[in-house]
Design a protein around this motif. Sequence first.
Motif, PDB file in Angstrom:
ATOM      1  N   ARG A  57     -41.679  33.886  56.234  1.00  9.48           N
ATOM      2  CA  ARG A  57     -42.217  35.021  56.703  1.00  9.48           C
ATOM      3  C   ARG A  57     -43.922  35.058  57.303  1.00  9.48           C
ATOM      4  O   ARG A  57     -43.905  35.767  58.246  1.00  9.48           O
ATOM      5  N   GLY A  58     -44.509  34.556  56.663  1.00  3.40           N
ATOM      6  CA  GLY A  58     -45.950  34.549  57.147  1.00  3.40           C
ATOM      7  C   GLY A  58     -46.993  33.319  56.431  1.00  3.40           C
ATOM      8  O   GLY A  58     -46.483  32.891  55.488  1.00  3.40           O
ATOM      9  N   LEU A  59     -48.124  33.690  56.773  1.00  2.00           N
ATOM     10  CA  LEU A  59     -49.356  32.849  56.354  1.00  2.00           C
ATOM     11  C   LEU A  59     -50.397  33.659  55.875  1.00  2.00           C
ATOM     12  O   LEU A  59     -50.474  34.848  56.329  1.00  2.00           O
ATOM     13  N   ALA A  60     -51.194  33.388  54.848  1.00  5.28           N
ATOM     14  CA  ALA A  60     -52.078  33.858  54.478  1.00  5.28           C
ATOM     15  C   ALA A  60     -53.126  33.009  54.099  1.00  5.28           C
ATOM     16  O   ALA A  60     -53.010  32.002  53.789  1.00  5.28           O
ATOM     17  N   ALA A  61     -54.614  33.563  54.080  1.00  5.64           N
ATOM     18  CA  ALA A  61     -55.612  32.655  54.036  1.00  5.64           C
ATOM     19  C   ALA A  61     -56.552  33.323  52.828  1.00  5.64           C
ATOM     20  O   ALA A  61     -56.981  34.812  53.070  1.00  5.64           O
ATOM     21  N   ASP A  62     -57.128  32.747  51.911  1.00  3.58           N
ATOM     22  CA  ASP A  62     -57.912  33.322  51.058  1.00  3.58           C
ATOM     23  C   ASP A  62     -59.486  32.607  51.346  1.00  3.58           C
ATOM     24  O   ASP A  62     -59.818  31.494  51.018  1.00  3.58           O
ATOM     25  N   LEU A  63     -60.248  33.467  52.289  1.00  2.00           N
ATOM     26  CA  LEU A  63     -61.387  32.665  52.582  1.00  2.00           C
ATOM     27  C   LEU A  63     -62.502  32.408  51.566  1.00  2.00           C
ATOM     28  O   LEU A  63     -63.328  31.556  51.873  1.00  2.00           O
ATOM     29  N   LYS A  64     -62.471  33.440  50.558  1.00  5.21           N
ATOM     30  CA  LYS A  64     -63.315  33.087  49.448  1.00  5.21           C
ATOM     31  C   LYS A  64     -63.202  31.794  48.721  1.00  5.21           C
ATOM     32  O   LYS A  64     -64.113  30.977  48.514  1.00  5.21           O
ATOM     33  N   TRP A  69     -51.964  29.734  52.447  1.00  2.00           N
ATOM     34  CA  TRP A  69     -50.764  30.216  51.935  1.00  2.00           C
ATOM     35  C   TRP A  69     -49.539  30.367  52.853  1.00  2.00           C
ATOM     36  O   TRP A  69     -49.834  30.794  53.867  1.00  2.00           O
ATOM     37  N   MET A  70     -48.257  29.955  52.427  1.00  2.37           N
ATOM     38  CA  MET A  70     -47.172  30.145  53.364  1.00  2.37           C
ATOM     39  C   MET A  70     -46.233  30.823  52.445  1.00  2.37           C
ATOM     40  O   MET A  70     -46.086  30.120  51.213  1.00  2.37           O
ATOM     41  N   PHE A  71     -45.480  31.928  52.895  1.00  2.00           N
ATOM     42  CA  PHE A  71     -44.557  32.613  51.818  1.00  2.00           C
ATOM     43  C   PHE A  71     -43.198  32.950  52.735  1.00  2.00           C
ATOM     44  O   PHE A  71     -43.118  33.006  53.800  1.00  2.00           O
ATOM     45  N   SER A  72     -42.174  32.846  51.647  1.00  2.00           N
ATOM     46  CA  SER A  72     -40.902  32.972  52.398  1.00  2.00           C
ATOM     47  C   SER A  72     -40.312  34.189  51.676  1.00  2.00           C
ATOM     48  O   SER A  72     -41.141  34.893  50.775  1.00  2.00           O
ATOM     49  N   ASP A  73     -38.974  34.616  51.813  1.00  2.00           N
ATOM     50  CA  ASP A  73     -38.240  35.616  51.057  1.00  2.00           C
ATOM     51  C   ASP A  73     -38.487  35.620  49.442  1.00  2.00           C
ATOM     52  O   ASP A  73     -38.242  36.401  48.738  1.00  2.00           O
ATOM     53  N   ARG A  74     -38.501  34.146  49.009  1.00  2.00           N
ATOM     54  CA  ARG A  74     -38.497  33.862  47.755  1.00  2.00           C
ATOM     55  C   ARG A  74     -39.662  33.087  47.211  1.00  2.00           C
ATOM     56  O   ARG A  74     -39.647  33.229  45.691  1.00  2.00           O
ATOM     57  N   CYS A  75     -40.316  32.675  47.749  1.00  2.00           N
ATOM     58  CA  CYS A  75     -41.390  31.743  47.055  1.00  2.00           C
ATOM     59  C   CYS A  75     -42.931  31.922  47.985  1.00  2.00           C
ATOM     60  O   CYS A  75     -42.872  32.328  49.177  1.00  2.00           O
ATOM     61  N   VAL A  76     -43.679  31.449  47.101  1.00  2.00           N
ATOM     62  CA  VAL A  76     -45.137  31.448  47.972  1.00  2.00           C
ATOM     63  C   VAL A  76     -45.588  29.758  47.774  1.00  2.00           C
ATOM     64  O   VAL A  76     -45.447  29.191  46.558  1.00  2.00           O
ATOM     65  N   PHE A  77     -46.087  29.187  48.831  1.00  2.00           N
ATOM     66  CA  PHE A  77     -46.417  27.910  48.733  1.00  2.00           C
ATOM     67  C   PHE A  77     -47.869  27.811  49.377  1.00  2.00           C
ATOM     68  O   PHE A  77     -48.324  28.328  50.339  1.00  2.00           O
ATOM     69  N   GLU A  78     -48.514  26.915  48.387  1.00  2.00           N
ATOM     70  CA  GLU A  78     -50.047  26.692  48.933  1.00  2.00           C
ATOM     71  C   GLU A  78     -49.942  25.639  49.916  1.00  2.00           C
ATOM     72  O   GLU A  78     -49.098  24.295  49.767  1.00  2.00           O
ATOM     73  N   ILE A  79     -50.873  25.556  50.916  1.00  2.00           N
ATOM     74  CA  ILE A  79     -50.937  24.527  52.089  1.00  2.00           C
ATOM     75  C   ILE A  79     -52.210  23.897  51.740  1.00  2.00           C
ATOM     76  O   ILE A  79     -53.377  24.331  51.697  1.00  2.00           O
ATOM     77  N   ILE A  80     -51.981  22.792  51.361  1.00  2.00           N
ATOM     78  CA  ILE A  80     -53.100  21.629  51.047  1.00  2.00           C
ATOM     79  C   ILE A  80     -53.590  20.973  52.203  1.00  2.00           C
ATOM     80  O   ILE A  80     -52.754  20.282  53.025  1.00  2.00           O
ATOM     81  N   ILE A  81     -54.811  21.244  52.833  1.00  2.00           N
ATOM     82  CA  ILE A  81     -55.148  20.650  53.890  1.00  2.00           C
ATOM     83  C   ILE A  81     -56.267  19.393  53.272  1.00  2.00           C
ATOM     84  O   ILE A  81     -57.157  19.459  52.423  1.00  2.00           O
ATOM     85  N   GLU A  82     -55.752  18.104  53.596  1.00  2.00           N
ATOM     86  CA  GLU A  82     -56.703  17.078  53.087  1.00  2.00           C
ATOM     87  C   GLU A  82     -57.594  16.382  54.242  1.00  2.00           C
ATOM     88  O   GLU A  82     -56.779  16.108  55.370  1.00  2.00           O
ATOM     89  N   ASP A  83     -58.554  15.945  54.157  1.00  2.00           N
ATOM     90  CA  ASP A  83     -59.302  14.968  55.065  1.00  2.00           C
ATOM     91  C   ASP A  83     -59.313  15.834  56.403  1.00  2.00           C
ATOM     92  O   ASP A  83     -59.096  15.299  57.544  1.00  2.00           O
ATOM     93  N   GLU A  84     -59.650  17.231  56.390  1.00  2.00           N
ATOM     94  CA  GLU A  84     -59.281  17.980  57.484  1.00  2.00           C
ATOM     95  C   GLU A  84     -60.408  17.326  58.900  1.00  2.00           C
ATOM     96  O   GLU A  84     -60.015  17.644  60.114  1.00  2.00           O
ATOM     97  N   GLU A  85     -61.463  16.915  58.541  1.00  2.00           N
ATOM     98  CA  GLU A  85     -62.556  16.364  59.600  1.00  2.00           C
ATOM     99  C   GLU A  85     -62.009  15.336  60.253  1.00  2.00           C
ATOM    100  O   GLU A  85     -62.453  14.832  61.268  1.00  2.00           O
TER     101      GLU A  85
END
Length: 90
Positions: A57-64, A69-85
Motif C-alpha cells: 500500500r505505501g512507503l514511509a520514512a522516519d527522518l529522525k 518502511w514499506m507496508f502491505s495489508d498485513r505486514c510492515v517491512f523495513e527497507i535496508i539501504i546499504e552502501d548508498e553512496e
Amino acid sequence: GSSNSTVVRVPPLSIAVSKFHYLMLFRGRFACANRLSKAVVYDVSLRDDAKRYGLFRGLAADLKQDTFWMFSDRCVFEIIIEDEERDIWR
C-alpha cells in the motif's frame, strides 16, 4: 511528423526520498532511482509477495532515525539501504 506510439507512464502509489535515491512503490513493483542521474538502480517485482503478505500500500520514512518502511495489508517491512553512496556519480 506524428507518431501513433504512446508511452504510458504509471505514477507510483507512494514515494520516499533518501539522501541519494527516490524509493518508489508501484502496483506489484518496488524501484529505486538515482536522484542525480534518474537511472533506475533497483527494480523488483512484488507480485508473488503480495499473495503472501497482502497488497502493498505505501512507503514511509522516519527522518529522525533515517529509516524507510514499506507496508502491505498485513505486514510492515523495513527497507535496508546499504552502501548508498556507491556509484552515485555514475
